[in-house]
Design a protein around this motif. Structure first.
Motif, short mmCIF file in Angstrom:
data_model
loop_
_atom_site.label_atom_id
_atom_site.label_comp_id
_atom_site.label_asym_id
_atom_site.label_seq_id
_atom_site.Cartn_x
_atom_site.Cartn_y
_atom_site.Cartn_z
N ILE A 1 15.81 -8.41 9.04
CA ILE A 1 16.29 -8.86 10.35
C ILE A 1 15.13 -9.46 11.15
CG2 ILE A 1 17.18 -8.05 12.58
CD1 ILE A 1 18.84 -5.97 10.90
N ILE A 2 14.01 -8.78 11.14
CA ILE A 2 12.85 -9.25 11.90
C ILE A 2 12.34 -10.57 11.35
CG2 ILE A 2 10.40 -8.76 12.35
CD1 ILE A 2 11.27 -5.79 12.66
N GLN A 3 12.27 -10.70 10.04
CA GLN A 3 11.72 -11.91 9.43
C GLN A 3 12.74 -13.03 9.36
OE1 GLN A 3 9.00 -10.89 6.35
NE2 GLN A 3 8.87 -12.98 5.57
N GLY A 4 14.01 -12.71 9.48
CA GLY A 4 15.05 -13.74 9.55
C GLY A 4 15.17 -14.64 8.35
N GLY A 5 14.80 -14.15 7.17
CA GLY A 5 14.92 -14.96 5.96
C GLY A 5 13.81 -15.97 5.77
N GLU B 1 5.18 -16.69 3.15
CA GLU B 1 4.11 -17.66 3.35
C GLU B 1 4.31 -18.55 4.57
OE1 GLU B 1 7.05 -19.24 0.34
OE2 GLU B 1 5.93 -17.38 0.57
N GLU B 2 5.55 -18.64 5.07
CA GLU B 2 5.81 -19.38 6.30
C GLU B 2 5.78 -18.47 7.53
OE1 GLU B 2 9.36 -21.83 6.15
OE2 GLU B 2 9.01 -22.24 4.02
N SER C 1 2.55 -16.61 11.99
CA SER C 1 2.50 -18.04 12.29
C SER C 1 3.36 -18.38 13.51
CB SER C 1 3.02 -18.82 11.08
OG SER C 1 4.41 -18.56 10.92
N ALA C 2 3.29 -19.62 13.95
CA ALA C 2 4.14 -20.09 15.05
C ALA C 2 5.61 -19.96 14.66
CB ALA C 2 3.79 -21.53 15.40
N ALA D 1 0.95 -8.94 10.61
CA ALA D 1 2.23 -8.45 10.10
C ALA D 1 2.39 -6.94 10.25
CB ALA D 1 2.41 -8.87 8.65
N ASP D 2 1.33 -6.17 9.99
CA ASP D 2 1.42 -4.72 10.08
C ASP D 2 1.69 -4.20 11.48
OD1 ASP D 2 0.99 -4.51 7.38
OD2 ASP D 2 -1.11 -3.87 7.54
N GLU D 3 1.48 -5.04 12.50
CA GLU D 3 1.67 -4.62 13.88
C GLU D 3 3.05 -4.98 14.44
OE1 GLU D 3 -1.55 -6.53 15.89
OE2 GLU D 3 -3.04 -5.11 15.14
N VAL D 4 3.83 -5.73 13.70
CA VAL D 4 5.11 -6.21 14.22
C VAL D 4 6.02 -5.06 14.63
CG1 VAL D 4 7.24 -7.45 13.65
CG2 VAL D 4 5.03 -8.44 13.05
N LEU D 5 6.14 -4.04 13.81
CA LEU D 5 7.03 -2.92 14.15
C LEU D 5 6.57 -2.14 15.38
CD1 LEU D 5 8.35 -1.40 10.80
CD2 LEU D 5 9.63 -2.61 12.57
N THR D 6 5.29 -2.27 15.76
CA THR D 6 4.82 -1.58 16.96
C THR D 6 5.40 -2.21 18.22
OG1 THR D 6 2.80 -2.89 17.23
CG2 THR D 6 2.66 -0.91 15.84
N LEU D 7 5.96 -3.40 18.10
CA LEU D 7 6.57 -4.09 19.25
C LEU D 7 8.04 -3.73 19.41
CD1 LEU D 7 5.10 -7.64 18.52
CD2 LEU D 7 4.20 -5.92 20.12
N PHE D 8 8.58 -3.03 18.44
CA PHE D 8 9.99 -2.71 18.34
C PHE D 8 10.38 -1.65 19.37
CE2 PHE D 8 13.73 -1.41 15.83
CZ PHE D 8 14.21 -2.66 15.49
N THR D 9 11.33 -1.97 20.25
CA THR D 9 11.73 -1.05 21.31
C THR D 9 13.04 -0.32 20.98
OG1 THR D 9 13.05 -2.68 22.52
CG2 THR D 9 10.69 -2.54 23.09
N VAL D 10 13.32 0.68 21.79
CA VAL D 10 14.59 1.40 21.68
C VAL D 10 15.74 0.41 21.83
CG1 VAL D 10 16.05 3.15 22.80
CG2 VAL D 10 13.58 3.56 22.52
N GLN D 11 15.62 -0.54 22.77
CA GLN D 11 16.68 -1.53 22.98
C GLN D 11 16.83 -2.43 21.76
OE1 GLN D 11 18.85 -1.67 25.70
NE2 GLN D 11 19.93 -2.92 24.19
N ASN D 12 15.72 -2.83 21.15
CA ASN D 12 15.81 -3.65 19.94
C ASN D 12 16.58 -2.93 18.85
OD1 ASN D 12 12.37 -4.65 20.41
ND2 ASN D 12 14.17 -5.78 21.06
N LEU D 13 16.31 -1.64 18.67
CA LEU D 13 17.01 -0.85 17.66
C LEU D 13 18.49 -0.72 18.03
CD1 LEU D 13 16.92 0.71 15.04
CD2 LEU D 13 16.18 2.72 16.34
#
Length: 141
Positions: free
Chosen positions: A71-75, A79-80, A89-90, A114-126
């Motif tokens: 879901i986060i990476q959206g397919g 490498e992109e 990346s942008a 990449a390893d930090e992306v889930l640290t941005l994940f909030t209760v509302q996002n879930l």
């Protein structure tokens, strides 16, 4: 906990908050929508698995860790989504903004790995992901 799938976002919000509070030993009042699960609430990866299990048990909505990544990476291919040194990346930041609308992509540009992306994940996002998944399950039923 209920055996009936919650049928609106407010009910799902309660399920998500309760699951997080129970898994982390917190009061539900501490589990506010803009709190980051892995940061503000001090959850670890194993706790996230417990939270997802509790949500499934209470709501009949199944979300696996792989689903979160998808879901986060959206397919977008790896490498992109990020560079060779794992900096998002942008293209990756634009995708993240869709699923994590609270993030400041300008501040994170060139620094978010990449390893930090889930640290941005909030209760509302879930909650939003559970609600989206519940609507798909309900529509298919």
């Amino acid at each position: 906990m209920t055996d009936v799938m919650p049928n609106n976002e407010n009910e799902l919000s309660v399920v998500v908050r309760d699951a997080i509070a129970e898994a982390l030993g917190l009061d539900t009042e501490e589990v506010v929508p803009d709190a980051t699960v892995l940061g503000d609430l001090d959850a670890e990866s194993i706790d996230l698995l417990d939270i997802l299990f509790r949500i499934e048990r209470a709501s009949k909505v199944k979300i696996k860790m792989a689903d979160l990544t998808e879901i986060i990476q959206g397919g977008i291919p790896d490498e992109e989504f990020a560079s060779e040194d794992d900096v998002i990346s942008a293209t990756g930041l634009a995708q993240l903004k869709k699923v994590l609308p609270q993030i400041d992509t300008d501040a994170l540009s060139g620094t978010l790995v990449a390893d930090e992306v889930l640290t941005l994940f909030t209760v509302q996002n879930l909650t939003d992901m559970v609600a989206e998944r519940a609507s798909v399950v309900t529509a298919a039923a």
